[in-house]
Motif scaffolding. Structure first.
Motif, short mmCIF file in Angstrom:
data_model
loop_
_atom_site.label_atom_id
_atom_site.label_comp_id
_atom_site.label_asym_id
_atom_site.label_seq_id
_atom_site.Cartn_x
_atom_site.Cartn_y
_atom_site.Cartn_z
N THR A 192 0.81 -1.22 0.00
CA THR A 192 0.00 0.00 0.00
C THR A 192 0.85 1.27 0.00
O THR A 192 0.31 2.37 -0.16
CB THR A 192 -0.92 0.02 1.23
N SER A 193 2.16 1.12 0.17
CA SER A 193 3.00 2.31 0.25
C SER A 193 3.84 2.56 -0.99
O SER A 193 4.47 3.59 -1.11
CB SER A 193 3.96 2.19 1.45
N SER A 194 3.86 1.60 -1.93
CA SER A 194 4.65 1.76 -3.14
C SER A 194 4.03 0.96 -4.25
O SER A 194 3.25 0.04 -4.01
CB SER A 194 6.10 1.30 -2.90
N SER A 232 -6.55 -8.44 -2.81
CA SER A 232 -5.67 -8.50 -3.98
C SER A 232 -4.85 -7.21 -4.03
O SER A 232 -5.15 -6.23 -3.34
CB SER A 232 -6.47 -8.67 -5.27
N LEU A 233 -3.80 -7.23 -4.86
CA LEU A 233 -3.01 -6.03 -5.05
C LEU A 233 -3.73 -5.07 -5.99
O LEU A 233 -4.68 -5.44 -6.68
CB LEU A 233 -1.64 -6.39 -5.63
N ARG A 234 -3.25 -3.86 -6.05
CA ARG A 234 -3.94 -2.84 -6.84
C ARG A 234 -3.93 -3.15 -8.33
O ARG A 234 -4.88 -2.85 -9.03
CB ARG A 234 -3.30 -1.47 -6.58
N ASP A 235 -2.82 -3.71 -8.84
CA ASP A 235 -2.73 -4.00 -10.27
C ASP A 235 -2.99 -5.48 -10.57
O ASP A 235 -2.62 -5.98 -11.63
CB ASP A 235 -1.34 -3.62 -10.80
N GLU A 236 -3.62 -6.17 -9.64
CA GLU A 236 -3.81 -7.61 -9.76
C GLU A 236 -5.28 -7.92 -10.04
O GLU A 236 -6.13 -7.74 -9.18
CB GLU A 236 -3.36 -8.30 -8.47
N ALA A 237 -5.58 -8.38 -11.24
CA ALA A 237 -6.94 -8.77 -11.57
C ALA A 237 -7.19 -10.20 -11.11
O ALA A 237 -6.26 -10.97 -10.88
CB ALA A 237 -7.18 -8.67 -13.08
N ALA A 238 -8.48 -10.53 -10.98
CA ALA A 238 -8.83 -11.86 -10.48
C ALA A 238 -8.34 -12.96 -11.42
O ALA A 238 -8.04 -14.07 -11.00
CB ALA A 238 -10.34 -11.95 -10.29
N THR A 239 -8.26 -12.65 -12.72
CA THR A 239 -7.84 -13.66 -13.69
C THR A 239 -6.33 -13.80 -13.81
O THR A 239 -5.85 -14.75 -14.40
CB THR A 239 -8.42 -13.31 -15.07
#
Length: 474
Positions: free
Chosen positions: A52-54, A160-167
């Motif tokens: 969440t910080s980078s 999930s991460l910010r740039d991580e889609a479920a697929t």
């Protein structure tokens, strides 16, 4: 030495991994492996990258972006609070009360790996039969509201991460290692990482001749890659086995760092891990006496568990008794017919109960009785067929009628006059078939039958009746 192969009977397998207790049976410290969880969340090593910080794709080695490292406790709590399924009230409570946040994270970790299944609830007022209540005295000191397992599981699945889609989320240990080797730090959310490790904890190959072929084509398991010749696997760390809690916690943190961070020296290495690359830190065996000294419930927690168990059983008994009382009242109320008071010289039958077709089964199943207590036979008010309507119309038009004492000599009343006449002269508690009927009322019934007949014909035939065709033409 813990590196020696142990007996198969010494360690539980996956089929008995989830805690299975009866209703209102408390979850003890031994069930939770409280000391093991305590050492995990009390670790002070600030070595985990905070996503969440980078930017999640930043590399430690490249130094292109400043990174913040946190402890495992802060990493896991922040992952739960960042979940879209985490309610605002729960998020605020975790922020305001760090002790509750830690306790909730411990319970979430058990649900994350499957030790706590979705049939458990920790709310004593839960009424559904699909959940079993269990007091958790060791984790309900800061706040007794630990939610329930299904809600916790929903929070975990949304992490999930910010740039991580479920697929695109990694689903095997090999994918986690590939992302870490490519400099993607962290490789995935800590919650998904634990899902992956618990789903690929071990594989037993029934035929040794094909074991090498399978391992060369599929991602190797956590037990095969990191536990060496030990007859335990990742999930066994969460079970009451005769291995010390501090050494199991260190092995867990070693695995979490190995798959979460980019290739780098593991801060949870010990002499054994440094001598054997890719193997976890050494696990220390316990004697029977040492094993009994771990995860001991203090007296205040035992008292709390006893009190909550008794409260839950009283709650269930009260609900069951209340349900029986309500059912008996409904049966008594429906068994007695309602009789309308009448004058001595005039007999009126019992008022028929009108029930809503959408009413509950309890209200509609009781059998009605007459004044003598015999079952009454209610008429079926089904829609008449076309043949019945035609016969009724022919009889109405061909049979001569003589006006009764209410007849008005063939004069047809207006709608308002007829409505007032019906209200003032017709008994609402008597069947219409039993009443004397006058010409205006008979005329109204005939018109209704005509409309129904025309409507039925319009459904059966694609063309409109001749009366409606004339009306539409005008």
């Amino acid at each position: 030495m813990a590196t020696q192969r142990a007996n198969n009977s010494s360690f539980a397998r996956r089929k008995a991994f989830a805690i299975k207790h009866q209703e209102a049976e408390p979850l003890t410290r031994r069930d939770l492996q409280y000391d093991f969880l305590h050492h995990i969340f009390a670790a002070q090593e600030r070595v985990f990258t905070d996503p969440t910080s980078s930017p999640p794709s930043s590399s430690k080695e490249g130094g292109s972006a400043a990174t913040t490292t946190v402890t495992f406790r802060d990493l896991y709590v922040q992952a739960l609070m960042s979940s879209p399924r985490c309610s605002k009230a729960l998020r605020e409570k975790m922020q305001e009360t760090p002790e509750f946040a830690t306790d909730f994270a411990k319970m979430s970790l058990l649900a994350n790996v499957g030790r706590v299944n979705t049939t458990m609830t920790f709310l004593p007022e839960m009424r559904t039969a699909l959940r079993t209540y269990h007091p958790v005295a060791s984790l309900q000191k800061a706040d007794a509201n630990l939610q329930d397992a299904p809600r916790i599981k929903n929070i975990l699945k949304a992490c999930s991460l910010r740039d991580e889609a479920a697929t695109s989320m990694p689903v095997t240990p090999a994918e986690l290692r590939a992302r870490a080797a490519a400099g993607i730090v962290p490789s995935t959310s800590i919650v998904n990482l634990l899902f992956v490790l618990s789903n690929h904890f071990t594989v037993r190959y029934p035929f040794p001749s094909i074991a090498h072929h399978c391992l060369s084509h599929f991602s190797q398991t956590v037990a095969h890659d990191h536990f060496g010749s030990l007859d335990i696997d990742f999930l066994d760390l969460f079970l009451p086995i005769k291995i010390s809690s501090p050494s199991r916690a260190r092995a867990f943190l070693w695995l979490a760092f190995h798959y979460h961070e980019a290739p780098s020296p593991n801060p949870f290495d010990d002499d054994h891990a440094r001598k054997h690359p890719f193997l976890i830190s050494e696990l220390s065996p316990l004697s029977e006496e040492e094993f009994e000294k771990e995860n001991v419930d203090p007296e205040d927690e035992r008292d709390y568990a006893t009190k909550m168990t008794r409260l839950r059983m009283e709650f269930l008994a009260k609900n069951a008794q209340g349900g029986e009382n309500n059912n008996s009242k409904d049966r008594k109320g429906l068994a007695k017919p309602k009789v309308r008071a009448h004058s001595p010289g005039k007999f009126l039958p019992a008022k028929r109960e009108r029930s809503d077709p959408d009413s509950s089964v309890e209200e509609g199943n009781a059998e009605e009785t007459d004044l003598l207590g015999r079952p009454s036979h209610k008429r079926r008010h089904n829609l008449p067929t076309s043949l019945e309507l035609s016969r009724a119309l022919s009889e109405t038009s061909s049979t001569p009628r003589t006006a009764n004492r209410h007849s008005n000599g063939g004069f047809h009343r207006s709608i308002v006059q007829q409505a007032w006449h019906v209200v003032t002269t017709v008994d609402a508690f008597r069947d219409s078939d039993e009443e004397d009927i006058d010409e205006p009322a008979r005329h109204a019934y005939a018109m209704r039958l005509q409309v129904l007949s025309d409507f039925h014909q319009s459904i059966a035939s694609p063309t409109l009746p001749h009366q409606w065709q004339r009306a539409s033409a005008t």
